[in-house]
Design an enzyme around this catalytic site. Structure first.
Site, PDB file in Angstrom:
ATOM      1  CD  GLU A 141      -2.856   1.143   2.388  1.00 32.35           C
ATOM      2  OE1 GLU A 141      -3.249   2.197   2.884  1.00 32.35           O
ATOM      3  OE2 GLU A 141      -3.273   0.024   2.747  1.00 32.35           O
ATOM      4  CE  LYS A 142       0.885   3.143   4.671  1.00 33.35           C
ATOM      5  NZ  LYS A 142       0.263   1.876   5.082  1.00 33.35           N
ATOM      6  CG  ASP A 150      -2.058  -0.429   5.531  1.00 33.68           C
ATOM      7  OD1 ASP A 150      -0.962  -0.955   5.304  1.00 33.68           O
ATOM      8  OD2 ASP A 150      -2.183   0.782   5.801  1.00 33.68           O
ATOM      9  CG  ASP A 200      -7.224  -0.811   6.830  1.00 30.34           C
ATOM     10  OD1 ASP A 200      -7.041  -0.931   5.593  1.00 30.34           O
ATOM     11  OD2 ASP A 200      -6.696   0.103   7.491  1.00 30.34           O
ATOM     12  CE1 TYR A 251       1.168   4.824   7.498  1.00 28.94           C
ATOM     13  CE2 TYR A 251      -0.444   4.069   9.113  1.00 28.94           C
ATOM     14  CZ  TYR A 251      -0.148   4.645   7.892  1.00 28.94           C
ATOM     15  OH  TYR A 251      -1.172   5.043   7.063  1.00 28.94           O
ATOM     16  NE  ARG A 296      -1.164   9.969   7.067  1.00 32.28           N
ATOM     17  CZ  ARG A 296      -1.796  11.081   6.726  1.00 32.28           C
ATOM     18  NH1 ARG A 296      -3.103  11.163   6.867  1.00 32.28           N
ATOM     19  NH2 ARG A 296      -1.146  12.117   6.239  1.00 32.28           N
TER      20      ARG A 296
END
Length: 637
Positions: free
Chosen positions: A7-8, A101, A103, A322, A324
């Site tokens: 994702e990142k 992630d 989620d 991380y 957030r």
């Protein structure tokens, strides 16, 4: 070739480090020795297309075009180089590993890319909640079919499309209604930002309309033969019910004086005496919301300033994990790395070095709990000891994170909690006391910020007494008090309100849903939502408080209640959870959103126009230092 799509970038690096080396960075991907390649997104690199991409006529805003509701949804590319890299790599991939992630949003981000690029090959799912290399290797050994997580993606897509439909249409509708009355600019409406604005407006109005009311408290100075004097507060009994307000405060001065006359000088006895040993564990490491709240209280920083500092500490300096995150817990496997992390934080924050020396790394607080770690673990320092040049805000935020982490290696704060009840002349007086046995983690904790408006009645140490012991009321005093208005919102309290939004609703069903949803907004969006309200001129700063402007108030008054309260978010969240559980499907959810939207548009049209001041101005003379002219883009949330 096995292609991992993270994702990142930070997650991509963690996955590559867990694969066979050496690893070679090649532009926007990392090649590993076993032939695997790790590429990455940067969050959502695909976004829902604007209305004009569906029909050029939508470039102009007209009431007759509303509601705009696509039947075939389009996407636009926001990070073309990353998408081109993934597209090229997919041509050589024999298998894809989805590493978004764990989620809903993480599932959608990579699924959407694969669907957009037309990939139809096999896809595995890698769930990484702990980026420690050993943990990633364990997770690599437990890949699952990506199809198992399809409902997560559907729920995220439902949230994305519903937010687009609601935000885009309501913003155009109320902007057009405002322009008919002469308003210049965009009146943005969103599922989260507008209920938040409604909360601020209602708080401001409650303050303005507040009328102080008198109430009375009674305090007795009591004496026992075996010890000296101590104080106790009068507690109302059932017979005083008619003289109490909603908060159980005594509002009859005549009754207060009667009680004083009856009890002063009278004898009584202790009817109850309890003493319990308490052990208070250290506070958990920070989630982003908790860190932003503390950053506002202790450092005077806005939510966005704390987030910006966190991003720099994470991405630029590699000093924290991380940022957030909505989680306050840590993977159990991280405990073994505590000595390196503590050594690094003592280097990076010399003020904490004496406290780091006092830790006991054999202690394991309740923070280490694999079962409570969500998509991301709590924000903690890394083991990076390389010197870093930090801004004052970055250094202050780092020290908050580091101090909270080292508290996990201090013993509990232990104290004796005492409570006694005294009966005198038919009245009841209660006293509480606290005696510290061991300060524990509090020796290394920062002092609590002083709130001058708060009544601080620190518990005194009560003398040793026993049930049945006689006492005498040497004096009883009546204090005249006035009720206080609610406080205006501030940087910390507005964040607390977003997290604990359930406290502001009365419907039991909605309250339960909002509790389960952890409030409105997400750790990643709350700061930007607050900033949007500033940018639109809906709220402003007055000294250390946040107040609504005349523009913000006018918009809230013009909108239907469903748009200015969090109830809709609660209902949507319940539906999205049902999609995840496969008890509801995406089309039926969006059909209900369409139906509600048509009703809201019809209600708005019936207004004809709304009156909003041409220029936003706060109720107080102070203007917001953050306000900027509104842009043409709406904010869906």
């Amino acid at each position: 070739m096995r292609l991992f799509i993270a994702e990142k970038p930070s997650l991509a690096r963690a996955i590559a480090e867990a694969l066979p080396g050496p690893q070679t960075r090649k532009g926007d991907h990392i090649a590993c020795a076993d032939g695997s390649v790790v590429a990455w997104c940067a969050g959502h690199i695909l976004e829902t297309a604007p209305p004009e991409d569906y029909d050029p006529k939508y470039k102009g805003w007209r009431l007759e075009d509303l509601p705009i509701a696509p039947t075939e949804w389009k996407l636009v590319v926001s990070a073309a180089p990353l998408l081109r890299t993934i597209k090229t790599l997919l041509k050589s991939a024999t298998r894809v590993v989805h590493a978004g992630d764990p989620d809903r949003e993480g599932q959608l981000i990579v699924d959407q890319v694969l669907d957009f690029l037309g990939y139809r090959g096999p896809v595995d799912r890698l769930l990484v909640s702990d980026t420690n290399p050993d943990a990633v290797r364990r997770q690599l050994a437990t890949l699952q079919p990506n199809a198992n997580f399809e409902s997560l993606s559907h729920a995220a897509l439902g949230r994305q499309r519903a937010d687009w439909l609601y935000g885009m249409n309501m913003t155009r509708l109320y902007t057009l209604l405002g322009q008919k009355a002469g308003y210049e600019g965009v009146l943005s409406v969103g599922r989260v930002q507008t209920p938040l604005l409604g909360l601020i407006v209602r708080r401001d109005l409650a303050i303005e309309h507040f009328r102080p009311a008198p109430y009375y408290t009674l305090t007795a100075t009591l004496a026992a033969a075996s010890v000296g004097s101590f104080s106790a507060r009068w507690q109302p009994g059932e017979e005083a019910g008619a003289h109490l307000d909603e908060e159980k405060r005594l509002v009859s001065k005549a009754l207060a004086n009667t009680i004083r006359a009856r009890t002063e000088g009278a004898s009584g006895a202790i009817t109850d005496y309890a003493q319990d040993k308490k052990a208070q564990p250290p506070p958990l490491p920070y989630s982003l919301a908790d860190l932003q709240i503390d950053g506002a209280k202790r450092l005077g920083l806005s939510a966005q300033a704390v987030l910006d500092a966190c991003q720099a500490l994470y991405e630029t300096h590699r000093l924290t994990t991380y940022p957030r995150s909505d989680c306050s817990y840590l993977p159990e496997g991280h405990h073994v790395h505590a000595p390196e992390v503590l050594a690094a934080l003592a280097t990076q924050a010399p003020a904490l070095a004496p406290f780091a020396k006092g830790v006991d790394t054999t202690l394991r607080s309740k923070a280490w709990n694999d079962k409570k770690v969500t998509a991301h673990h709590a924000i903690i320092p890394t083991a990076n000891a390389a010197p870093a040049s930090l801004t004052p805000a970055e250094r202050a935020v780092y020290e908050l994170v580091a101090r909270r982490y080292l508290l996990q290696f201090y013993p509990p704060h232990e104290f004796l909690q005492t409570k006694l009840t005294v009966a005198i002349a038919g009245e009841r007086f209660v006293a509480t006391g606290r005696q510290i046995l061991s300060p524990g983690w509090r020796t290394a904790a920062a002092a609590e910020p002083v709130d001058p408006d708060r009544e601080r009645a620190e518990d005194a140490v009560l003398p040793p007494l026993r049930r049945g012991e006689p006492v005498t009321a040497k004096a009883v005093t009546v204090a005249d008090k006035l009720t206080r208005p609610p406080k205006p919102f501030s940087d910390d309290s507005i964040l607390q309100a977003m997290v604990n939004i359930a406290a502001f609703v009365t419907d039991a069903g909605v309250k339960k849903l909002l509790h389960e949803a952890d409030g409105i907004g997400t750790p990643a969006t709350r700061a930007s939502i607050i900033e949007t309200l500033f940018e639109r001129g809906y709220i402003a700063r007055h000294k250390k408080t946040i107040v609504s402007t005349t523009t913000g108030r006018s918009l809230v008054h013009a909108l239907p209640a469903v748009a200015t309260t969090p109830d809709m978010t609660a209902v949507w969240e319940a539906a999205l959870r049902a999609i995840v559980d496969r008890q509801q499907d995406l089309p039926s959810f969006l059909a209900r959103v369409h139906a509600q939207l048509r009703q809201l548009v019809d209600q708005g049209r019936a207004l004809g126009q709304i009156t909003v001041p041409k220029r936003a101005a706060p109720p107080s003379p102070a203007a917001s230092p953050r306000r900027r002219p509104p842009s043409a883009r709406h904010s869906a949330r």
